[in-house]
Design a protein around this motif. Structure first.
Motif, PDB file in Angstrom:
ATOM      1  N   ALA A   1      47.704  45.863  34.584  1.00  0.00           N
ATOM      2  CA  ALA A   1      49.400  45.821  35.863  1.00  0.00           C
ATOM      3  C   ALA A   1      48.167  44.616  36.483  1.00  0.00           C
ATOM      4  CB  ALA A   1      49.510  46.954  36.172  1.00  0.00           C
ATOM      5  N   THR A   2      48.687  44.440  37.206  1.00  0.00           N
ATOM      6  CA  THR A   2      48.251  42.546  38.285  1.00  0.00           C
ATOM      7  C   THR A   2      48.847  43.117  39.807  1.00  0.00           C
ATOM      8  OG1 THR A   2      49.279  40.597  37.117  1.00  0.00           O
ATOM      9  CG2 THR A   2      46.977  41.241  36.907  1.00  0.00           C
TER      10      THR A   2
ATOM     11  N   ARG B   1      45.632  40.694  43.701  1.00  0.00           N
ATOM     12  CA  ARG B   1      44.831  39.433  44.698  1.00  0.00           C
ATOM     13  C   ARG B   1      45.235  39.140  46.619  1.00  0.00           C
ATOM     14  NH1 ARG B   1      46.789  34.609  41.253  1.00  0.00           N
ATOM     15  NH2 ARG B   1      49.441  35.683  41.162  1.00  0.00           N
TER      16      ARG B   1
ATOM     17  N   HIS C   1      37.655  33.383  55.414  1.00  0.00           N
ATOM     18  CA  HIS C   1      36.218  33.349  54.263  1.00  0.00           C
ATOM     19  C   HIS C   1      35.283  34.035  55.229  1.00  0.00           C
ATOM     20  CE1 HIS C   1      37.363  30.938  51.227  1.00  0.00           C
ATOM     21  NE2 HIS C   1      37.276  29.960  51.738  1.00  0.00           N
TER      22      HIS C   1
ATOM     23  N   LEU D   1      38.633  39.206  53.650  1.00  0.00           N
ATOM     24  CA  LEU D   1      37.265  39.688  52.573  1.00  0.00           C
ATOM     25  C   LEU D   1      37.331  40.960  52.173  1.00  0.00           C
ATOM     26  CD1 LEU D   1      33.886  37.618  54.180  1.00  0.00           C
ATOM     27  CD2 LEU D   1      35.455  37.402  52.182  1.00  0.00           C
TER      28      LEU D   1
ATOM     29  N   MET E   1      43.126  32.353  44.206  1.00  0.00           N
ATOM     30  CA  MET E   1      41.972  33.182  43.554  1.00  0.00           C
ATOM     31  C   MET E   1      42.829  33.202  42.316  1.00  0.00           C
ATOM     32  SD  MET E   1      41.488  36.944  44.783  1.00  0.00           S
ATOM     33  CE  MET E   1      41.278  36.853  46.113  1.00  0.00           C
TER      34      MET E   1
ATOM     35  N   SER F   1      44.600  36.007  38.865  1.00  0.00           N
ATOM     36  CA  SER F   1      44.728  36.932  38.888  1.00  0.00           C
ATOM     37  C   SER F   1      44.006  37.441  38.022  1.00  0.00           C
ATOM     38  CB  SER F   1      45.787  36.593  37.767  1.00  0.00           C
ATOM     39  OG  SER F   1      46.950  37.834  38.119  1.00  0.00           O
ATOM     40  N   PHE F   2      44.011  39.494  38.142  1.00  0.00           N
ATOM     41  CA  PHE F   2      42.787  39.993  37.866  1.00  0.00           C
ATOM     42  C   PHE F   2      43.934  41.150  37.787  1.00  0.00           C
ATOM     43  CE2 PHE F   2      42.151  39.944  42.620  1.00  0.00           C
ATOM     44  CZ  PHE F   2      42.108  41.406  43.486  1.00  0.00           C
ATOM     45  N   THR F   3      43.062  42.787  36.831  1.00  0.00           N
ATOM     46  CA  THR F   3      43.655  43.348  36.499  1.00  0.00           C
ATOM     47  C   THR F   3      42.418  44.560  38.134  1.00  0.00           C
ATOM     48  OG1 THR F   3      42.703  44.095  34.759  1.00  0.00           O
ATOM     49  CG2 THR F   3      44.986  43.589  34.709  1.00  0.00           C
ATOM     50  N   TYR F   4      43.290  45.302  38.040  1.00  0.00           N
ATOM     51  CA  TYR F   4      42.049  46.749  39.079  1.00  0.00           C
ATOM     52  C   TYR F   4      42.210  47.714  39.107  1.00  0.00           C
ATOM     53  CZ  TYR F   4      41.320  49.161  43.733  1.00  0.00           C
ATOM     54  OH  TYR F   4      40.734  50.048  44.499  1.00  0.00           O
ATOM     55  N   GLU F   5      40.807  48.831  38.758  1.00  0.00           N
ATOM     56  CA  GLU F   5      40.481  49.918  38.911  1.00  0.00           C
ATOM     57  C   GLU F   5      39.959  50.271  39.703  1.00  0.00           C
ATOM     58  OE1 GLU F   5      38.623  52.175  35.285  1.00  0.00           O
ATOM     59  OE2 GLU F   5      38.269  49.669  34.485  1.00  0.00           O
ATOM     60  N   ARG F   6      40.300  51.992  40.385  1.00  0.00           N
ATOM     61  CA  ARG F   6      39.061  52.324  41.129  1.00  0.00           C
ATOM     62  C   ARG F   6      38.655  54.011  39.340  1.00  0.00           C
ATOM     63  NH1 ARG F   6      40.588  54.682  46.619  1.00  0.00           N
ATOM     64  NH2 ARG F   6      41.783  52.756  46.875  1.00  0.00           N
TER      65      ARG F   6
ATOM     66  N   ILE G   1      33.277  46.163  41.908  1.00  0.00           N
ATOM     67  CA  ILE G   1      33.929  45.397  43.179  1.00  0.00           C
ATOM     68  C   ILE G   1      33.113  46.672  44.478  1.00  0.00           C
ATOM     69  CG2 ILE G   1      35.978  45.758  43.504  1.00  0.00           C
ATOM     70  CD1 ILE G   1      36.007  43.324  45.609  1.00  0.00           C
ATOM     71  N   ALA G   2      32.306  46.744  45.189  1.00  0.00           N
ATOM     72  CA  ALA G   2      31.926  47.152  46.368  1.00  0.00           C
ATOM     73  C   ALA G   2      33.196  46.733  47.791  1.00  0.00           C
ATOM     74  CB  ALA G   2      30.508  47.541  46.312  1.00  0.00           C
TER      75      ALA G   2
ATOM     76  N   GLY H   1      32.847  43.865  48.854  1.00  0.00           N
ATOM     77  CA  GLY H   1      33.692  42.732  48.564  1.00  0.00           C
ATOM     78  C   GLY H   1      33.265  41.313  49.960  1.00  0.00           C
TER      79      GLY H   1
ATOM     80  N   LEU I   1      34.495  38.278  47.419  1.00  0.00           N
ATOM     81  CA  LEU I   1      36.118  38.156  47.714  1.00  0.00           C
ATOM     82  C   LEU I   1      35.731  37.156  47.997  1.00  0.00           C
ATOM     83  CD1 LEU I   1      37.802  41.522  48.644  1.00  0.00           C
ATOM     84  CD2 LEU I   1      38.515  40.195  46.716  1.00  0.00           C
ATOM     85  N   ASP I   2      34.785  36.082  48.797  1.00  0.00           N
ATOM     86  CA  ASP I   2      34.760  34.927  49.362  1.00  0.00           C
ATOM     87  C   ASP I   2      34.869  34.314  48.486  1.00  0.00           C
ATOM     88  OD1 ASP I   2      34.419  33.194  50.724  1.00  0.00           O
ATOM     89  OD2 ASP I   2      32.089  33.500  51.080  1.00  0.00           O
TER      90      ASP I   2
ATOM     91  N   LYS J   1      37.996  33.418  45.897  1.00  0.00           N
ATOM     92  CA  LYS J   1      39.235  32.902  46.404  1.00  0.00           C
ATOM     93  C   LYS J   1      38.808  31.435  45.925  1.00  0.00           C
ATOM     94  CE  LYS J   1      40.251  35.606  51.047  1.00  0.00           C
ATOM     95  NZ  LYS J   1      40.301  35.983  51.939  1.00  0.00           N
ATOM     96  N   LEU J   2      37.726  31.037  45.901  1.00  0.00           N
ATOM     97  CA  LEU J   2      36.968  29.008  46.160  1.00  0.00           C
ATOM     98  C   LEU J   2      36.914  29.303  44.054  1.00  0.00           C
ATOM     99  CD1 LEU J   2      34.140  29.084  48.099  1.00  0.00           C
ATOM    100  CD2 LEU J   2      36.410  27.955  48.723  1.00  0.00           C
TER     101      LEU J   2
ATOM    102  N   ASP K   1      36.927  49.243  41.081  1.00  0.00           N
ATOM    103  CA  ASP K   1      36.346  49.689  42.483  1.00  0.00           C
ATOM    104  C   ASP K   1      35.176  50.838  41.990  1.00  0.00           C
ATOM    105  OD1 ASP K   1      36.492  50.174  44.699  1.00  0.00           O
ATOM    106  OD2 ASP K   1      38.880  50.102  44.711  1.00  0.00           O
TER     107      ASP K   1
END
Lengths: 210, 316
Positions: free
Chosen positions: A40-41, A61, A83, A102, B1, B3-8, B28-29, B31, B35-36, B39-40, B50
């Motif tokens: 899932a997104t 996001r 940023h 961030l 950014m 799209s991405f999926t996410y898990e812990r 990702i810790a 971030g 994340l910076d 975004k780019l 995570d």
């Protein structure tokens, strides 16, 4: 309902109403937080914002900043650079100031988040808010919510004995000097240049003369 | 950014194996850098793992008298730890010289090591960059390169590593602990952790794909006077033009690592050996093979003077 609510409120009024306004605009509540599905997104997340539990269904996001502003309509927290360079988005999460731009909202399941709306209201100002007004610690005011959240946390950091780049002795009790405040507040940029008044405001709250 | 999926993830092993299972996954810790870059669209992970719940957020004493710093210990907490302040002052000082209070509250020990260069051409997706897009060329060579490397660079890349913390860890001979997707653990000395750019500037560390940093170990305290001196364009909240991590003993011996000059913290045995003879002797060794650009040649005398200032302070 949401539209009516916003139309009937001035921007400043919405800020003043703070948590109450956000509650009226909350996304449909969900029963408890869930792990996101691996494919899932979007994901469910529950945040404790200014003392209230807020359940949200968000695109992964979504930054914490966008969740606060766009989903919870707590627009006191400002988006400057997006940023991590300007500090306008500074909020206090689990007692620590961070750049809300961030960090992802989904990474803050259950976290206690304090925004400028949670510090005080126009009728009942936080001492730091009152001191910024008294000392004219702003001109345009855009960076001010971030400055105030940062300043409140800075005083806690000094109290907790966290050293800074300008602390002469790493192992001594941390002092609350103008140099310390300037260094510790360096992550909050004020393009109007209200820095000296900001330092005076923080110094007064800390119980010292600048 | 994108799209991405996410898990812990719940354990280091689970995180590493999840990373091997999903194409385009990233850990990702804190971030603050990832994340910076997302975004780019410089970083475009399809899946984020995570790692904040892995319990790697403590600083533990080691039987040999050293310390083991968990990968997730925040920069603020590492800098403020009483043992670090007392026995590894150069590390506290380096951390406090970096970023802002807000960023240090979020940034982790492992993430600090893995942060990407702040070369403006790496950040500008309209410009060629061998690090961002291998084979596309280097815009910094012949471009605006006042901030860039003066030593150890290549025809493919003249970027610097931006970390202050890593410079202190190099001076302290710290080691990086990791776990792989197959559960194997290993230890990488700081000397070998960051790579020089060579022909593959996109390969920045010794980490294999899917390998997760679990911690950093500090050897037993070496004593001495520990100094981190950073020179930058502003008094605070700016990356180093040049920084010096120096540990100086009473007899004048010691170690020196320099930041802001290369693709990794810059330290050499021969330079350490020259320390009793002063800053000029040390920097002559460190920068014997330097190839500065016209715009950043100032870093050579700046490094010598910064070290001289640190040594003068060490003498007291």
């Amino acid at each position: 309902m949401r539209e009516d609510f916003e139309l009937n409120m001035s921007r400043r009024g919405l800020l003043a109403a703070g948590a109450a306004s956000a509650a009226a605009c909350a996304a449909p509540s969900v029963a408890g937080a869930q792990q996101s599905r691996p494919d899932a997104t979007t994901t469910k997340v529950s945040l404790n914002v200014n003392g209230e539990t807020r359940a949200l269904d968000l695109d992964t996001r979504t930054t914490l900043l966008d969740a606060l502003r766009e989903s919870l309509h707590l627009t006191g927290t400002k988006k400057g650079c997006d940023h991590g360079q300007c500090g306008a988005c500074t909020v206090i999460v689990e007692g620590r100031r961070i750049n809300s731009c961030l960090t992802l909202a989904v990474m803050h399941e259950g976290d206690k988040i304090t925004t400028v709306e949670g510090l005080g209201t126009p009728q009942n100002l936080h001492p730091m808010q009152a001191a910024f007004i008294k000392h004219d610690g702003f001109q345009c005011g855009y960076c001010t919510p971030g400055q105030i959240c940062s300043a409140v946390a800075v005083l806690d950091e000094i109290k907790a004995g966290i050293p800074s780049h300008v602390s002469a002795d790493l192992n001594a009790t941390m002092e609350l000097t103008t140099d310390e405040l300037r260094e510790r507040m360096s992550g909050n940029i004020c393009r109007c240049g209200a820095y000296s008044n900001i330092v005076e405001a923080i110094t007064e709250v800390a119980g010292r003369k600048a | 950014m994108k799209s991405f999926t996410y898990e812990r993830a719940r354990s280091p092993g689970e995180a590493a194996s999840a990373s091997a299972r999903v194409q385009g996954a990233k850990f990702i810790a804190g971030g603050t850098n990832l994340l910076d870059l997302m975004k780019l669209q410089i970083e475009t992970p399809a899946h984020l793992i995570d790692v904040n719940d892995l319990g790697l957020d403590t600083i533990e004493p080691l039987p040999n008298g050293g310390l083991r710093v968990g990968a997730l210990v925040r920069n603020t907490d590492l800098a403020a730890d009483a043992r670090v302040r007392r026995d590894y002052g150069v590390l506290s000082r380096a951390l406090l010289a970096g970023a802002s209070g807000q960023l240090r509250n979020k940034a982790t020990t492992a993430g600090n090591l893995l942060q990407r260069t702040r070369c403006p051409y790496f950040y500008d997706t309209n410009q060629p960059c061998n690090k961002r897009q291998p084979g596309s060329g280097c815009s910094a060579i012949g471009g605006i390169n006042r901030q860039h490397a003066i030593v150890g660079s290549s025809d493919a890349c003249i970027a610097t590593h931006p970390s202050d913390m890593a410079v202190a860890l190099r001076a302290l001979d710290a080691e990086v602990e990791t776990v792989s997707a197959d559960g194997k653990t290993r230890t990488i000395p700081m000397a070998d952790f960051h790579k020089l750019p060579g022909d593959t500037p996109h390969v920045e560390t010794a980490l294999a794909p899917n390998e997760l940093i679990t911690g950093v170990t500090l050897p037993p305290p070496v004593g001495g006077t520990q100094i981190y001196r950073k020179v930058r364009d502003r008094a605070s909240y700016a990356f180093a033009l040049v920084s010096v991590a120096a540990i100086v003993q009473r007899d004048g011996s010691g170690r020196v690592a320099v930041g802001g000059v290369a693709h990794k913290p810059w330290r050499m045995d021969a330079a350490d050996a020259a320390l009793p003879r002063g800053a000029k002797a040390v920097t002559a060794q460190l920068f014997a093979d330097a190839k500065p650009t016209q715009q950043n040649a100032f870093k050579l005398p700046l490094a010598e003077r910064t070290l001289a200032a640190a040594l003068a302070k060490a003498k007291g």
